[in-house]
Scaffold this active site. Structure first.
Site, short mmCIF file in Angstrom:
data_model
loop_
_atom_site.label_atom_id
_atom_site.label_comp_id
_atom_site.label_asym_id
_atom_site.label_seq_id
_atom_site.Cartn_x
_atom_site.Cartn_y
_atom_site.Cartn_z
N ARG A 242 -7.27 -1.03 8.41
CA ARG A 242 -6.31 -1.09 7.31
C ARG A 242 -6.64 0.06 6.38
O ARG A 242 -7.78 0.20 5.93
CB ARG A 242 -6.41 -2.44 6.59
CG ARG A 242 -5.40 -2.63 5.45
CD ARG A 242 -6.03 -2.37 4.10
NE ARG A 242 -5.16 -2.75 2.99
CZ ARG A 242 -5.41 -2.47 1.72
NH1 ARG A 242 -6.53 -1.84 1.38
NH2 ARG A 242 -4.59 -2.83 0.77
N LEU A 243 -5.68 0.92 6.10
CA LEU A 243 -5.89 2.13 5.31
C LEU A 243 -5.46 1.87 3.88
O LEU A 243 -4.28 1.64 3.60
CB LEU A 243 -5.09 3.29 5.90
CG LEU A 243 -5.28 3.54 7.40
CD1 LEU A 243 -4.36 4.67 7.86
CD2 LEU A 243 -6.73 3.86 7.73
N ASP A 244 -6.41 1.93 2.95
CA ASP A 244 -6.14 1.60 1.56
C ASP A 244 -5.26 2.66 0.90
O ASP A 244 -5.55 3.86 0.98
CB ASP A 244 -7.48 1.47 0.81
CG ASP A 244 -7.30 1.08 -0.64
OD1 ASP A 244 -6.79 -0.02 -0.90
OD2 ASP A 244 -7.68 1.89 -1.52
N HIS A 247 -0.56 6.14 -0.20
CA HIS A 247 0.30 6.95 -1.08
C HIS A 247 -0.54 7.82 -2.01
O HIS A 247 -0.01 8.75 -2.62
CB HIS A 247 1.22 6.04 -1.89
CG HIS A 247 0.51 4.90 -2.56
ND1 HIS A 247 0.39 3.66 -1.97
CD2 HIS A 247 -0.12 4.81 -3.76
CE1 HIS A 247 -0.29 2.86 -2.79
NE2 HIS A 247 -0.61 3.53 -3.88
N GLU A 281 -1.59 0.57 3.71
CA GLU A 281 -1.08 0.05 2.46
C GLU A 281 -0.36 1.20 1.78
O GLU A 281 -0.95 2.24 1.52
CB GLU A 281 -2.21 -0.45 1.55
CG GLU A 281 -1.69 -0.96 0.20
CD GLU A 281 -2.74 -1.04 -0.88
OE1 GLU A 281 -2.50 -1.73 -1.89
OE2 GLU A 281 -3.80 -0.40 -0.74
N HIS A 309 6.39 -9.75 -0.45
CA HIS A 309 5.52 -10.53 -1.32
C HIS A 309 6.14 -10.73 -2.69
O HIS A 309 6.18 -11.84 -3.23
CB HIS A 309 4.15 -9.87 -1.48
CG HIS A 309 3.34 -10.48 -2.59
ND1 HIS A 309 3.44 -10.06 -3.90
CD2 HIS A 309 2.46 -11.51 -2.59
CE1 HIS A 309 2.66 -10.81 -4.67
NE2 HIS A 309 2.04 -11.69 -3.89
N ASP A 379 -5.44 -8.09 -3.64
CA ASP A 379 -4.86 -7.41 -4.80
C ASP A 379 -4.03 -8.36 -5.64
O ASP A 379 -4.17 -8.43 -6.87
CB ASP A 379 -3.96 -6.26 -4.35
CG ASP A 379 -4.72 -4.95 -4.21
OD1 ASP A 379 -5.71 -4.76 -4.93
OD2 ASP A 379 -4.31 -4.12 -3.38
N GLN A 380 -3.14 -9.10 -4.99
CA GLN A 380 -2.19 -9.92 -5.73
C GLN A 380 -2.83 -11.12 -6.39
O GLN A 380 -2.29 -11.67 -7.35
CB GLN A 380 -1.05 -10.35 -4.79
CG GLN A 380 -0.31 -9.20 -4.13
CD GLN A 380 0.33 -8.25 -5.13
OE1 GLN A 380 0.55 -8.60 -6.28
NE2 GLN A 380 0.63 -7.04 -4.69
N ASN A 383 -6.19 -9.19 -8.92
CA ASN A 383 -5.77 -8.34 -10.03
C ASN A 383 -4.95 -9.10 -11.07
O ASN A 383 -4.38 -8.48 -11.98
CB ASN A 383 -5.00 -7.12 -9.51
CG ASN A 383 -5.94 -6.08 -8.95
OD1 ASN A 383 -7.07 -5.93 -9.42
ND2 ASN A 383 -5.50 -5.35 -7.93
#
Length: 581
Positions: A242-244, A247, A281, A309, A379-380, A383
């Protein structure tokens, strides 16, 4: 043993190995590289000194026994005797489970986590997605401020513990995905800029200077990152990465870093005969990320779908702050759009960004499994100011509705650890910085961030307080108690249905048809001969779906078979999965 290091600006490089100093020589065939021989064995401590400076850990260190600031240690990957004969498990048809090693168990180690993998195999997930494992300061943290991108955090158990974890997962039929961070390096214990131009001021990111992907010296930086990625897949038999936050990877070169990475991973998959995949991501909503290289894309295999989400979360909770504002006006309509078109923002106007955002996704060409759908992530949850899970915001019935939508949607589902039993423990932001100034800066920054949203300072957990991490550990006694046991049974039933009904893993996004009522708060969609209906209102509802003779496959609350009128009569805050005969 051969040692080598890239240090293009150094005039002299020495190796310190087991307290013996060796002068390295320039590699005549590779500009900027130094190499030399030294006696070494498994566990030998070593480091490099540039121009008579301090001895520093190897940028390509395979082990950091004393943390990011200590010397590196030699690792012989051939010493480990693998038990599982593993042929791999591909992404199509998968169900991922995001897991943080430090809080999955109270012990917070890979071996302790491996002891709980039987729960996941019984649950019905197919892949465990580990949050980052690279060394970071202290004992406990999320892992996104790691350094030494080839090593495993020592408090988790180090390299051999990861191999034991992967071996046990494979014995149980579970694939393993690892979260890796290429968009920035941790602020503490990061010596890469001493060795070479790993960072560039040409671009800037939320973490400061950007990782150098396109400025002078970027060839070696890209090779460093790709080498690290391949090492996880090869040396540890990881099945995917999984690539953080891709962007934040700023790259102006004609051959984008992600395309180069996907090419290398596909080549390794062909070499090993195992399916390997990359999941990004990204908040760009750009289908070129998951479009094949032959068709002009970057060739990644899937990406997270935050739009799904956000639409789901807003529908369930009514929250409308921040980026949820884009979905709040007609949340069920937004959810319906993601179920049929993949993304909500496909070139539409985003009030949160104050501009148009995204690009249309051709659902006749993009397979549904290339988008990951989820209701909670690290994250959701983490954070949020207090790290409260969805189960703290909604009733068990609405949590069951969320599970139904996630596990029957046309995407690759992903769960966040503990979600499957509506865990009552929060998952909060925690750190263990050993630098007092950095620790205080993180603490003050966290409180300042949420003060802007009306939170009192004392209500925001201190990331450096050990109790913050302790509160975030799963309580493994909960699955045996209500209402957790009932929610867990529902997840197991839905996952069994997903694996048993081919229509639920059909990759054809264009075959999903949706009906909903914004005012009455119900939504239903059909996938082949399977119909999913969810009533989010507190009162019973009659859904005029025209499905006579459908049989009930699973129901959160008792539901009668639809009558001759084809209507589905659904209790409040409940869901049903039907099959059309």
């Amino acid at each position: 043993m051969q040692f080598e290091v890239w240090a293009p600006q150094a005039g002299r490089v020495t190796l310190r190995c087991d307290d013996v100093t060796h002068a390295l020589e320039r590699d005549p065939e590779r500009a900027g590289w130094w190499r030399g021989e030294a006696e070494a064995r498994e566990g030998s401590r070593y480091g490099f000194a540039l121009d008579d400076g301090p001895v520093l850990p190897d940028p390509r260190s395979r082990r950091q026994p004393d943390g990011p600031d200590g010397l590196s240690a030699v690792v012989d990957h051939e010493r480990y005797a693998w038990r599982a004969a593993w042929q791999g498990r591909p992404l199509p048809g998968a169900v991922l489970y995001e897991l943080h090693v430090g809080t999955y168990t109270r012990e917070g180690t890979l071996d302790a986590a491996a002891g709980r993998l039987g729960h996941l195999a019984e649950l019905g997930v197919t892949h465990v997605q580990l949050m980052p494992l690279c060394p970071f300061p202290g004992t406990h943290g999320w892992g996104y401020e790691g350094v030494s991108l080839w090593a495993v955090h020592e408090p988790y158990g180090g390299p051999d513990a990861l191999k034991r974890f992967v071996d046990r997962a494979h014995e149980l039929g579970l694939g393993v995905v690892l979260d890796v961070v290429h968009n920035h390096f941790g602020p503490s214990g990061n010596y890469l800029p001493v060795f070479g131009p790993y960072l560039t001021d040409t671009h800037h990111t939320p973490w400061g200077a950007a990782v150098n992907l396109d400025a002078p010296g970027s060839d070696e930086v890209r090779a460093y990152l790709i080498g690290s990625a391949l090492a996880w897949l090869r040396d540890y038999r990881i099945d995917g990465l999984r690539l953080d936050a891709v962007h934040a990877l700023v790259d102006t070169r004609a051959l984008h870093f992600l395309e180069e990475l996907s090419t290398a991973v596909d080549a390794l998959a062909a070499e090993t005969g195992r399916p390997l995949f990359l999941v990004a991501e990204s908040d760009l909503n750009d289908p070129r990320l998951i479009t094949s290289r032959i068709e002009g894309g970057l060739g990644l295999h899937a990406q997270w779908n935050d739009d799904f989400h956000h639409a789901l979360h807003t529908t369930l909770t009514g929250e409308s702050q921040g980026y949820y504002a884009d979905f709040a006006r007609a949340s069920l309509g937004g959810l319906a759009k993601t179920l049929t078109g993949g993304w909500f923002h496909d070139g539409s106007y985003s009030s949160f960004r104050e501009r148009h955002h995204g690009r249309p996704l051709d659902r006749t060409r993009v397979a549904g499994h290339r988008l990951l759908g989820y209701g909670q992530t690290h994250d959701q949850v983490g954070n949020r100011a207090q790290g409260d899970r969805l189960s703290a915001l909604v009733s068990p019935g609405l949590a069951a509705c969320a599970a139904t939508l996630i596990l029957t949607a046309p995407f690759t589902p992903m769960l966040f650890m503990g979600e499957e039993w509506a865990a009552g423990t929060p998952w909060q932001f925690f750190t263990d910085h050993t630098d007092p100034e950095l620790a205080d800066a993180v603490r003050r920054g966290r409180r300042r961030e949420f003060a802007a949203h009306g939170w009192k300072e004392e209500d925001v957990p201190d990331p450096q307080d050990p109790a913050t991490r302790d509160r975030s550990c799963l309580d493994w006694s909960e699955p045996e108690r209500e209402p957790h046991a009932r929610v867990l049974a529902w997840y197991r039933q839905l996952l069994a249905l997903r694996h048993g009904q081919p229509d639920l893993t059909d990759p054809d996004l264009a075959d999903t048809r949706v009906a909903y009522d914004e005012e009455l708060r119900w939504i239903a969609f059909r996938r082949g001969d399977v119909l999913v209906a969810v009533n989010l209102a507190s009162e019973p509802a009659v859904l005029p779906l025209g499905v006579p003779h459908a049989r009930v496959l699973a129901a959160w609350e008792p539901v009668e078979t639809p009558g001759a009128d084809g209507a589905v009569r659904l209790p409040g805050e409940s869901a049903v999965v039907l099959a059309q005969d």
